[in-house]
Motif scaffolding. Structure first.
Motif, PDB file in Angstrom:
ATOM      1  N   LYS A 181     -15.255 -11.643  14.358  1.00 15.60           N
ATOM      2  CA  LYS A 181     -16.432 -11.522  15.228  1.00 15.60           C
ATOM      3  C   LYS A 181     -16.650 -12.774  16.078  1.00 15.60           C
ATOM      4  CE  LYS A 181     -19.020  -8.231  12.374  1.00 15.60           C
ATOM      5  NZ  LYS A 181     -20.277  -8.006  11.605  1.00 15.60           N
ATOM      6  N   HIS A 182     -16.182 -13.928  15.593  1.00 11.32           N
ATOM      7  CA  HIS A 182     -16.324 -15.157  16.366  1.00 11.32           C
ATOM      8  C   HIS A 182     -15.576 -15.082  17.692  1.00 11.32           C
ATOM      9  CE1 HIS A 182     -17.462 -17.966  12.762  1.00 11.32           C
ATOM     10  NE2 HIS A 182     -18.354 -17.035  13.008  1.00 11.32           N
ATOM     11  N   LEU A 183     -14.591 -14.221  17.760  1.00 13.44           N
ATOM     12  CA  LEU A 183     -13.744 -14.125  18.951  1.00 13.44           C
ATOM     13  C   LEU A 183     -14.112 -12.930  19.822  1.00 13.44           C
ATOM     14  CD1 LEU A 183     -10.366 -14.942  17.168  1.00 13.44           C
ATOM     15  CD2 LEU A 183     -11.829 -16.516  18.441  1.00 13.44           C
ATOM     16  N   THR A 184     -15.270 -12.339  19.562  1.00 12.71           N
ATOM     17  CA  THR A 184     -15.671 -11.137  20.303  1.00 12.71           C
ATOM     18  C   THR A 184     -15.746 -11.385  21.805  1.00 12.71           C
ATOM     19  OG1 THR A 184     -16.907 -10.243  18.426  1.00 12.71           O
ATOM     20  CG2 THR A 184     -17.486  -9.424  20.608  1.00 12.71           C
ATOM     21  N   PHE A 185     -16.339 -12.515  22.212  1.00 11.90           N
ATOM     22  CA  PHE A 185     -16.465 -12.759  23.648  1.00 11.90           C
ATOM     23  C   PHE A 185     -15.104 -12.981  24.293  1.00 11.90           C
ATOM     24  CE2 PHE A 185     -17.318 -15.348  27.450  1.00 11.90           C
ATOM     25  CZ  PHE A 185     -18.151 -14.465  28.126  1.00 11.90           C
ATOM     26  N   LEU A 186     -14.195 -13.687  23.594  1.00 13.72           N
ATOM     27  CA  LEU A 186     -12.846 -13.864  24.130  1.00 13.72           C
ATOM     28  C   LEU A 186     -12.140 -12.523  24.284  1.00 13.72           C
ATOM     29  CD1 LEU A 186     -11.305 -16.980  22.301  1.00 13.72           C
ATOM     30  CD2 LEU A 186     -12.216 -16.843  24.615  1.00 13.72           C
ATOM     31  N   SER A 187     -12.212 -11.690  23.251  1.00 16.79           N
ATOM     32  CA  SER A 187     -11.478 -10.417  23.282  1.00 16.79           C
ATOM     33  C   SER A 187     -12.078  -9.455  24.302  1.00 16.79           C
ATOM     34  CB  SER A 187     -11.452  -9.781  21.893  1.00 16.79           C
ATOM     35  OG  SER A 187     -12.759  -9.517  21.425  1.00 16.79           O
ATOM     36  N   THR A 188     -13.410  -9.390  24.386  1.00 16.15           N
ATOM     37  CA  THR A 188     -14.016  -8.479  25.363  1.00 16.15           C
ATOM     38  C   THR A 188     -13.786  -8.968  26.792  1.00 16.15           C
ATOM     39  OG1 THR A 188     -16.151  -9.617  25.097  1.00 16.15           O
ATOM     40  CG2 THR A 188     -15.784  -7.633  23.789  1.00 16.15           C
ATOM     41  N   SER A 189     -13.757 -10.273  26.979  1.00 17.30           N
ATOM     42  CA  SER A 189     -13.480 -10.812  28.319  1.00 17.30           C
ATOM     43  C   SER A 189     -12.051 -10.491  28.741  1.00 17.30           C
ATOM     44  CB  SER A 189     -13.709 -12.324  28.338  1.00 17.30           C
ATOM     45  OG  SER A 189     -15.059 -12.650  28.066  1.00 17.30           O
ATOM     46  N   LEU A 190     -11.121 -10.619  27.793  1.00 20.21           N
ATOM     47  CA  LEU A 190      -9.737 -10.222  28.068  1.00 20.21           C
ATOM     48  C   LEU A 190      -9.666  -8.747  28.427  1.00 20.21           C
ATOM     49  CD1 LEU A 190      -7.344 -11.833  25.414  1.00 20.21           C
ATOM     50  CD2 LEU A 190      -7.116 -11.956  27.899  1.00 20.21           C
ATOM     51  N   ARG A 191     -10.370  -7.931  27.617  1.00 27.31           N
ATOM     52  CA  ARG A 191     -10.322  -6.491  27.839  1.00 27.31           C
ATOM     53  C   ARG A 191     -10.967  -6.104  29.165  1.00 27.31           C
ATOM     54  NH1 ARG A 191      -6.972  -4.518  26.844  1.00 27.31           N
ATOM     55  NH2 ARG A 191      -6.907  -4.382  24.573  1.00 27.31           N
ATOM     56  N   ASP A 192     -12.037  -6.805  29.570  1.00 22.11           N
ATOM     57  CA  ASP A 192     -12.675  -6.498  30.854  1.00 22.11           C
ATOM     58  C   ASP A 192     -11.730  -6.758  32.023  1.00 22.11           C
ATOM     59  OD1 ASP A 192     -14.998  -5.776  29.588  1.00 22.11           O
ATOM     60  OD2 ASP A 192     -16.015  -7.694  29.906  1.00 22.11           O
ATOM     61  N   LYS A 193     -10.928  -7.833  31.901  1.00 20.38           N
ATOM     62  CA  LYS A 193     -10.009  -8.158  32.996  1.00 20.38           C
ATOM     63  C   LYS A 193      -8.720  -7.356  32.906  1.00 20.38           C
ATOM     64  CE  LYS A 193      -7.924 -11.963  35.537  1.00 20.38           C
ATOM     65  NZ  LYS A 193      -7.855 -13.418  35.760  1.00 20.38           N
ATOM     66  N   TYR A 194      -8.248  -7.128  31.675  1.00 21.53           N
ATOM     67  CA  TYR A 194      -6.990  -6.396  31.484  1.00 21.53           C
ATOM     68  C   TYR A 194      -7.236  -5.228  30.538  1.00 21.53           C
ATOM     69  CZ  TYR A 194      -5.102 -10.816  33.242  1.00 21.53           C
ATOM     70  OH  TYR A 194      -4.844 -11.949  33.988  1.00 21.53           O
ATOM     71  N   PRO A 195      -7.450  -4.045  31.068  1.00 27.44           N
ATOM     72  CA  PRO A 195      -7.701  -2.878  30.205  1.00 27.44           C
ATOM     73  C   PRO A 195      -6.494  -2.541  29.331  1.00 27.44           C
ATOM     74  CG  PRO A 195      -7.461  -2.233  32.507  1.00 27.44           C
ATOM     75  CD  PRO A 195      -7.510  -3.726  32.491  1.00 27.44           C
ATOM     76  N   GLU A 196      -6.676  -1.555  28.474  1.00 30.57           N
ATOM     77  CA  GLU A 196      -5.666  -1.230  27.466  1.00 30.57           C
ATOM     78  C   GLU A 196      -4.323  -0.849  28.062  1.00 30.57           C
ATOM     79  OE1 GLU A 196      -7.042   1.606  24.647  1.00 30.57           O
ATOM     80  OE2 GLU A 196      -8.774   0.407  24.036  1.00 30.57           O
ATOM     81  N   ASP A 197      -4.315  -0.372  29.294  1.00 27.24           N
ATOM     82  CA  ASP A 197      -3.040  -0.028  29.913  1.00 27.24           C
ATOM     83  C   ASP A 197      -2.358  -1.246  30.534  1.00 27.24           C
ATOM     84  OD1 ASP A 197      -4.823  -0.379  31.952  1.00 27.24           O
ATOM     85  OD2 ASP A 197      -4.132   1.340  33.146  1.00 27.24           O
TER      86      ASP A 197
END
Length: 451
Positions: A28-44
């Motif tokens: 959970k500590h890395l939620t902002f890092l992971s969601t920021s990555l996902r916002d810029k680079y979606p799952e595809d």
């Protein structure tokens, strides 16, 4: 049918990014890092793995065991993705705090197993990671107390972070082996296309600037006395790593007032630690030490199970030769003895003000081997140069700095102003407005991240 089966292949990402949390941490500590990555680079575009096998008190178990868990988790994920038809061609690893050291260990294992022959190591980044350990480089009784007590309250991780361990049969601290140029760990690090780090310059209560930035000096001990240079577009947070500070015109103060100010700063700088000893030891010390003892016992039990192969990780694949060239023991001994004999040359006279920016390094340690050095010397002649003393580090730590600088990191100092817990704010570990400067840090990192 053919169209249905071939469609995912055209949008299937070939890049896996792994995020590794720190001491006492959890995914959970890395939620902002992971969601920021996902916002810029979606799952595809990108697969994101937030490592979870070292959560909570499992981080007491040491860098080696933590690194083996993360390596195993990465290999598990790659196998699962392959079974689902995803061919990974690129790997990025991001470590936060202790997670940066665990990541450096894990990539060494993966490199030795030949993974980097099939997958391109792309981005390696650490946030507030104690690359040189956490023992304080300052001299004095209070620093000595911290180095002694701190190393014995975090089980194996504590011993390794304070570099009082003897790793396997090397007779050296794990962090020294982790930074040895002939080790699989440095060889692995050198394979990454981009290496970067982010280091808090103030208010990091967990990881000091010098160790996060892999630096012999700390220019930010008294930030109000220097001019801080920021990266355009990231002002007041991301400092220019190439030109972090400049001379600041001193305010005209009477000599007596200046001496009084310096004396007051020195005295009151010691007050927080003294107050800590007076209050913490009688009231909170017993509970803290009891908890540390319990966690250390549990950690030793987990380590023993791990060594016996009863913890879900086949360690046989990871207990591998650490050095590229094993015929180096005598040379290492000679180097360490010589370096130890030169130790006092790294120290300035005095102890409590070793990192004071008002003091200058001995000129014999200053070499002019680049245009920037020549310019710095010219500025010094004009009375504008800013020089800082070399910290009282250990010979092992100086060797770590040399080896890691030889590999090369792009260094980004970070100045968090709005919260005194910059260690958490640097990655916006929690959703709170006072951590919003972490958004700027992460935005800068994403701009540097290569897909």
């Amino acid at each position: 049918m053919d169209a249905t089966t071939s469609a995912p292949a055209s949008t299937s990402p070939d890049h896996l990014c792994v995020l590794v949390h720190g001491l006492w941490g959890n995914p959970k500590h890395l939620t902002f890092l992971s969601t920021s990555l996902r916002d810029k680079y979606p799952e595809d575009k990108l697969h994101v793995l937030v490592a979870k096998r070292n959560a909570g008190s499992f981080t007491y178990d040491g860098i080696e065991l933590g690194g083996e868990r993360v390596a195993f988790e990465i290999e598990e994920t790659l196998e699962e993705l392959a079974r689902n038809g995803h061919e990974i061609k690129k790997l990025s690893v991001i470590g936060y705090s202790l997670g940066g050291l665990i990541s450096r260990y894990a990539i060494g294992l993966l490199f030795h197993k030949g993974l980097f022959d099939k997958i391109q190591p792309t981005n390696f980044t650490t946030f507030a990671t104690p690359h040189l350990g956490v023992r304080t480089p300052l001299l004095g009784w209070h620093s000595h107390i911290w180095n002694v007590l701190g190393a014995r309250t975090l089980s194996m991780s504590g011993r390794q972070l304070f570099t009082i361990d003897s790793f396997r049969d090397t007779g050296r601290p794990l962090l020294a082996v982790l930074a040895d140029p002939e080790s699989i760990f440095v060889q692995a690090l050198a394979k990454f296309k981009h290496r970067s780090l982010y280091a808090n310059v103030v208010n990091d209560r967990t990881v000091s600037y010098y160790t996060a930035a892999i630096s012999k000096i700390d220019p930010f001990v008294q930030p109000d006395e220097i001019k801080v240079n920021y990266v355009p577009g990231f002002e007041h947070v991301i400092i220019d790593g190439e030109n972090p500070v400049s001379a600041k015109e001193p305010e005209a103060l009477p000599a007596f007032t200046q001496r009084l100010t310096n004396s007051t700063r020195t005295v009151f700088g010691k007050v927080p630690f003294a107050a800590f000893l007076v209050v913490f030891i009688p009231i909170g010390g017993t509970a803290f030490l009891v908890n540390s003892l319990i966690q250390s016992i549990r950690s030793m039990q987990r380590i023993r199970m791990h060594e016996q192969g009863k913890a879900g990780v086949d360690i046989g694949g990871y207990r591998i030769p650490l050095m590229i060239n094993d015929m180096r023991k005598e040379v290492e001994d000679m180097y360490e003895n010589m370096n130890n004999a030169q130790e006092q040359e790294y120290l300035l006279s005095g102890s409590e003000e070793l990192a004071s920016p008002s003091m200058q390094s001995p000129t014999r340690h200053k070499s002019v081997d680049s245009t920037s050095d020549v310019e710095s010397m010219e500025e010094h002649k004009a009375g504008l140069a800013v020089e800082f003393p070399t910290l009282a580090l250990t010979p092992d730590q100086f060797a770590m700095i040399q080896a890691l600088d030889d590999v090369g990191f792009k260094k980004h100092p970070v100045y968090i102003h709005e919260h005194r817990h910059s260690h958490a704010a640097i990655i916006r570990r929690m959703e709170k407005p006072s951590f919003d400067e972490g958004k700027i840090v992460v935005r800068h990192w994403l701009n540097e991240f290569e897909l």
